[in-house]
Design a protein around this motif. Structure first.
Motif, PDB file in Angstrom:
ATOM      1  N   GLY A 292     -57.939  70.476  42.066  1.00 44.36           N
ATOM      2  CA  GLY A 292     -58.217  71.192  40.830  1.00 44.36           C
ATOM      3  C   GLY A 292     -59.271  70.536  39.962  1.00 44.36           C
ATOM      4  O   GLY A 292     -59.541  71.009  38.853  1.00 44.36           O
ATOM      5  N   LYS A 293     -59.910  69.458  40.463  1.00 41.46           N
ATOM      6  CA  LYS A 293     -60.846  68.705  39.632  1.00 41.46           C
ATOM      7  C   LYS A 293     -62.239  68.582  40.253  1.00 41.46           C
ATOM      8  O   LYS A 293     -63.075  67.829  39.743  1.00 41.46           O
ATOM      9  CB  LYS A 293     -60.289  67.295  39.386  1.00 41.46           C
ATOM     10  CG  LYS A 293     -58.899  67.282  38.757  1.00 41.46           C
ATOM     11  CD  LYS A 293     -58.310  65.886  38.719  1.00 41.46           C
ATOM     12  CE  LYS A 293     -56.866  65.914  38.222  1.00 41.46           C
ATOM     13  NZ  LYS A 293     -56.234  64.563  38.288  1.00 41.46           N
TER      14      LYS A 293
ATOM     15  N   PHE B 131     -59.169  70.795  49.820  1.00 40.05           N
ATOM     16  CA  PHE B 131     -60.497  70.233  49.607  1.00 40.05           C
ATOM     17  C   PHE B 131     -61.599  71.207  50.015  1.00 40.05           C
ATOM     18  O   PHE B 131     -62.497  71.532  49.223  1.00 40.05           O
ATOM     19  CB  PHE B 131     -60.627  68.912  50.365  1.00 40.05           C
ATOM     20  CG  PHE B 131     -61.800  68.073  49.927  1.00 40.05           C
ATOM     21  CD1 PHE B 131     -61.886  67.626  48.625  1.00 40.05           C
ATOM     22  CD2 PHE B 131     -62.805  67.731  50.819  1.00 40.05           C
ATOM     23  CE1 PHE B 131     -62.959  66.849  48.203  1.00 40.05           C
ATOM     24  CE2 PHE B 131     -63.880  66.945  50.423  1.00 40.05           C
ATOM     25  CZ  PHE B 131     -63.957  66.520  49.108  1.00 40.05           C
ATOM     26  N   SER B 132     -61.537  71.693  51.245  1.00 37.60           N
ATOM     27  CA  SER B 132     -62.580  72.619  51.696  1.00 37.60           C
ATOM     28  C   SER B 132     -62.515  73.938  50.931  1.00 37.60           C
ATOM     29  O   SER B 132     -63.556  74.550  50.640  1.00 37.60           O
ATOM     30  CB  SER B 132     -62.458  72.866  53.202  1.00 37.60           C
ATOM     31  OG  SER B 132     -61.202  73.430  53.526  1.00 37.60           O
ATOM     32  N   LEU B 133     -61.307  74.374  50.589  1.00 40.36           N
ATOM     33  CA  LEU B 133     -61.161  75.631  49.856  1.00 40.36           C
ATOM     34  C   LEU B 133     -61.780  75.519  48.462  1.00 40.36           C
ATOM     35  O   LEU B 133     -62.491  76.430  48.009  1.00 40.36           O
ATOM     36  CB  LEU B 133     -59.688  76.017  49.754  1.00 40.36           C
ATOM     37  CG  LEU B 133     -58.964  76.269  51.091  1.00 40.36           C
ATOM     38  CD1 LEU B 133     -57.485  76.529  50.848  1.00 40.36           C
ATOM     39  CD2 LEU B 133     -59.594  77.444  51.822  1.00 40.36           C
ATOM     40  N   GLU B 134     -61.541  74.407  47.779  1.00 41.42           N
ATOM     41  CA  GLU B 134     -62.103  74.224  46.437  1.00 41.42           C
ATOM     42  C   GLU B 134     -63.610  73.996  46.488  1.00 41.42           C
ATOM     43  O   GLU B 134     -64.351  74.450  45.610  1.00 41.42           O
ATOM     44  CB  GLU B 134     -61.418  73.059  45.717  1.00 41.42           C
ATOM     45  CG  GLU B 134     -60.031  73.398  45.209  1.00 41.42           C
ATOM     46  CD  GLU B 134     -59.504  72.370  44.217  1.00 41.42           C
ATOM     47  OE1 GLU B 134     -60.329  71.671  43.574  1.00 41.42           O
ATOM     48  OE2 GLU B 134     -58.277  72.269  44.084  1.00 41.42           O
TER      49      GLU B 134
ATOM     50  N   TYR C  14     -63.190  61.176  50.932  1.00 41.14           N
ATOM     51  CA  TYR C  14     -62.593  62.082  51.920  1.00 41.14           C
ATOM     52  C   TYR C  14     -63.054  61.710  53.327  1.00 41.14           C
ATOM     53  O   TYR C  14     -62.248  61.715  54.279  1.00 41.14           O
ATOM     54  CB  TYR C  14     -62.988  63.517  51.578  1.00 41.14           C
ATOM     55  CG  TYR C  14     -62.582  64.551  52.596  1.00 41.14           C
ATOM     56  CD1 TYR C  14     -61.291  65.055  52.642  1.00 41.14           C
ATOM     57  CD2 TYR C  14     -63.512  65.039  53.513  1.00 41.14           C
ATOM     58  CE1 TYR C  14     -60.923  66.021  53.575  1.00 41.14           C
ATOM     59  CE2 TYR C  14     -63.157  66.002  54.452  1.00 41.14           C
ATOM     60  CZ  TYR C  14     -61.863  66.484  54.484  1.00 41.14           C
ATOM     61  OH  TYR C  14     -61.509  67.431  55.414  1.00 41.14           O
ATOM     62  N   GLU C  15     -64.310  61.377  53.468  1.00 40.13           N
ATOM     63  CA  GLU C  15     -64.848  61.003  54.775  1.00 40.13           C
ATOM     64  C   GLU C  15     -64.162  59.753  55.321  1.00 40.13           C
ATOM     65  O   GLU C  15     -63.867  59.666  56.524  1.00 40.13           O
ATOM     66  CB  GLU C  15     -66.352  60.772  54.673  1.00 40.13           C
ATOM     67  CG  GLU C  15     -67.016  60.452  56.008  1.00 40.13           C
ATOM     68  CD  GLU C  15     -68.523  60.356  55.878  1.00 40.13           C
ATOM     69  OE1 GLU C  15     -69.231  60.909  56.735  1.00 40.13           O
ATOM     70  OE2 GLU C  15     -68.998  59.721  54.911  1.00 40.13           O
ATOM     71  N   GLN C  16     -63.885  58.805  54.457  1.00 40.13           N
ATOM     72  CA  GLN C  16     -63.179  57.595  54.897  1.00 40.13           C
ATOM     73  C   GLN C  16     -61.774  57.924  55.386  1.00 40.13           C
ATOM     74  O   GLN C  16     -61.298  57.345  56.370  1.00 40.13           O
ATOM     75  CB  GLN C  16     -63.124  56.587  53.743  1.00 40.13           C
ATOM     76  CG  GLN C  16     -64.476  55.983  53.381  1.00 40.13           C
ATOM     77  CD  GLN C  16     -64.401  55.050  52.191  1.00 40.13           C
ATOM     78  OE1 GLN C  16     -63.355  54.934  51.527  1.00 40.13           O
ATOM     79  NE2 GLN C  16     -65.494  54.370  51.897  1.00 40.13           N
TER      80      GLN C  16
END
Length: 618
Positions: free
Chosen positions: A67-68, A133-136, A85-87
């Motif tokens: 949400g941020k 994550f991908s949706l936001e 996120y990649e880590q």
């Protein structure tokens, strides 16, 4: 003393009554991979900790950022969030890679199966916390994101990944539905994939008083002795047929599962989701398929008619199709010889490529022997950028095994170079994922071919190359045609075994031509192809790669200095560029109408050479 290229060519392709020129280690001393670069062992403290921490790690990320993301974009720190996120992706990828490789090493070992299943279950639970994550990201304002690329250097690095991600937007579902799809996959697609793997690994084929696993049984179809080939064919058909109900259930279930997913996500054609994942346009794939179908008579039909004549038959039976020519070397090609052949060929092209490939041998990144319970076939697993790839083979010392080694090492070199892009951009779309592997095969073949002028030896080498290319292009496109029929049929209702067999025999006969006799025993041979189960419609990537490499190799042959560096840049790009961008420096365009016919003309040219050699030898 190393063998010279001419001796290497003879060692691989030409029948010889002399003993091997080198004293080398026997095939029972083949290398086994060392997986400790990923984790010390299945039950090590580090492994347990990684499993235990997976869900809390992802839950913490969700709590911190859900949400941020819009605020992070506005503050200029979205790039740092994506890097975080990649880590996580790298950490989770290391764990599932380790579990997958342990399992592939022996799929029938209960502790391996449990470990693999437990890790899958854990990562499914962990992944549910990352779905947001991908949706936001895809909900972010386009203009604001474009502005962010200019102001946030870290975010700009991930632009290709975000661009690809946003192509998925029209097919994404509500968060709760996406979560349901993910969690149900453990008892759906993943479960049926595992059932297929464990069933196939446990099968034994009774041949000449021995109970063989799939890989050694299939290897007998390459034997000089026609009776052995027939016995192997008969046993494979019999055992697969006895397990037909299981394979039918798996295929019906997974095809229906895919139909449900496609319907919910709004994919119209049965292969649209694969094209999107490959970042390739449907018209490009359609043009490839149409071009190959158009060339069935000029390539496979013509070649198999020639081969039937060479072997003294009116027609080839199914068990004769991959039979070696009488002049083919029957001796086992020792591991050291195979290694030298491939590294020498790679080294002539590029010392850097050869140096990377050599690490696979020196640092035990290869598992070579065929053994009970081991996954059949061959692959190069990229694992994660913080580690390195691993290659699995089932090496039995046949000439084709040398080419498989060259192929998989090409993948491995590609994966090492692409790892520079990081976990989110290293993965190459399947359409280009076969480039380095097929190019490695071509380098190896051309190195050996250039070392001999003997017409019979050249005929043997060219015939084997023609067969490999037919298996890579014609056969894989026929597999794609078969898959289309299966998945389209499944949309109308459950398939019977006769339905699938009818589709299989139809496309096989169409692609192989009238000189190959396929009897009813061949009706079940679709069942052992793992790509149909694990990666629907993957198979056209092989034909895409082979035709592309044919064109790429032609550029290399005519290029001045600089080709190697452009080629290495292509490999280093990983998934950061579209195929059109990567091919442009070579003057190639896969969307051009004549592109595929140009690649196929290379195969036709080899068959032309075989006809000319025949006239010379006559």
């Amino acid at each position: 003393m190393p063998l010279n290229p001419g001796s290497l060519a003879k060692a691989v392709f030409q029948k010889s009554s002399k003993a091997n020129a080198l004293k080398q280690e026997p095939l029972d001393s083949l290398p086994v991979w060392n997986l400790t670069d990923l984790f010390p062992s299945v039950d090590a403290d580090e492994t347990r900790a990684a499993i235990k921490d997976a869900v809390p790690l992802c839950a913490s990320f969700e709590e911190k950022h859900k949400g941020k993301l819009g605020d992070a974009l506005e503050a200029g720190v979205l790039g740092a969030v994506i890097a975080e996120y990649e880590q996580i992706e790298d950490r989770l990828g290391r764990l599932i890679s380790f579990a997958s490789l342990v399992y592939a090493g022996n799929t029938t070992e209960p502790t391996n199966a449990k470990f693999y299943g437990d890790v899958q279950q854990t990562l499914t639970a962990a992944g549910s916390h990352l779905l947001f994550f991908s949706l936001e990201l895809n909900a972010l304002d386009e203009a604001a994101l474009e502005a962010g690329f200019d102001s946030d250097n870290i975010l700009a690095k991930y632009r290709p990944w975000l661009s690809d991600l946003r192509k998925e937007k029209p097919h994404q579902l509500e968060p709760q539905v996406e979560k349901l799809f993910l969690e149900k996959s453990a008892t759906g697609t993943a479960a049926f994939n595992r059932l297929f793997d464990e069933t196939m690994a446990a099968l034994r084929f009774d041949i000449d008083g021995k109970r063989l696993a799939l890989e050694p049984a299939l290897n007998l179809l390459l034997d000089q002795d026609r009776e052995k080939r027939h016995d192997a064919y008969d046993a494979i058909s019999k055992t697969l047929g006895e397990n037909e109900r299981t394979f039918l259930l798996i295929t019906n279930t997974l095809a229906k599962d895919k139909e449900i997913s496609d319907r919910w996500r709004g994919f119209e054609d049965v292969a649209d989701s694969r094209h999107l994942a490959n970042r390739v346009e449907k018209p490009v794939v359609d043009a490839l398929v149409e071009a190959v179908q158009q060339k069935f008579p000029a390539i496979s039909h013509r070649y198999y008619a020639m081969k039937a004549k060479w072997l003294g038959f009116d027609k080839l039976q199914a068990w004769d199709r991959n039979a070696p020519l009488p002049s083919t070397n029957e001796e086992v090609i020792e591991w050291d010889t195979a290694q030298q052949i491939v590294l020498d060929a790679y080294g002539k092209f590029s010392p850097e490529v050869a140096s990377i490939a050599k690490r696979f041998f020196d640092e035990r990144w290869i598992d070579a022997p065929s053994r009970d319970g081991k996954a059949p076939g061959a692959f190069s697993h990229p694992t994660v950028p913080s580690a390195h790839p691993y290659v699995l083979l089932n090496y039995l010392g046949k000439p084709r095994d040398v080419m498989v080694l060259a192929h998989e090492l090409g993948h491995g070199v590609h994966q090492v170079l692409a790892a520079e892009q990081g976990a989110l951009l290293a993965s190459t779309p399947l359409t280009l994922a076969e480039t380095a592997s097929v190019f490695g095969e071509m380098l190896t073949f051309q190195s050996l071919l250039s070392a001999t002028s003997d017409p019979l030896q050249r005929k043997t080498m060219l015939a084997q190359k023609a067969e490999d290319m037919i298996n890579t292009v014609v056969r894989q496109i026929s597999f794609y045609m078969f898959e289309r029929l299966v998945h389209e049929h499944r949309r109308d209702g459950e398939m019977t075994a006769d339905d699938i067999a009818s589709h299989w025999l139809h496309v096989s006969r169409q692609s192989l031509g009238p000189s190959v006799e396929l009897d009813e025993r061949y009706r079940i041979f679709w069942a052992y192809v793992p790509h149909f189960i694990h990666s629907p419609f993957y198979v056209y990537a092989y034909a895409f790669g082979d035709c592309l490499v044919n064109s790429l190799y032609a550029v290399y042959q005519n290029a001045e200095d600089g080709f190697q560096e452009r080629y290495l840049q292509l490999l280093r790009a990983g998934g950061s560029k579209h195929h059109s961008e990567l091919l442009a420096p070579f003057g190639l365009d896969a969307s051009a109408p004549d592109f595929w016919l140009g690649g196929l003309s290379v195969i036709e040219g080899i068959i032309d050479q075989l006809e000319e050699i025949d006239r010379t030898l006559d």
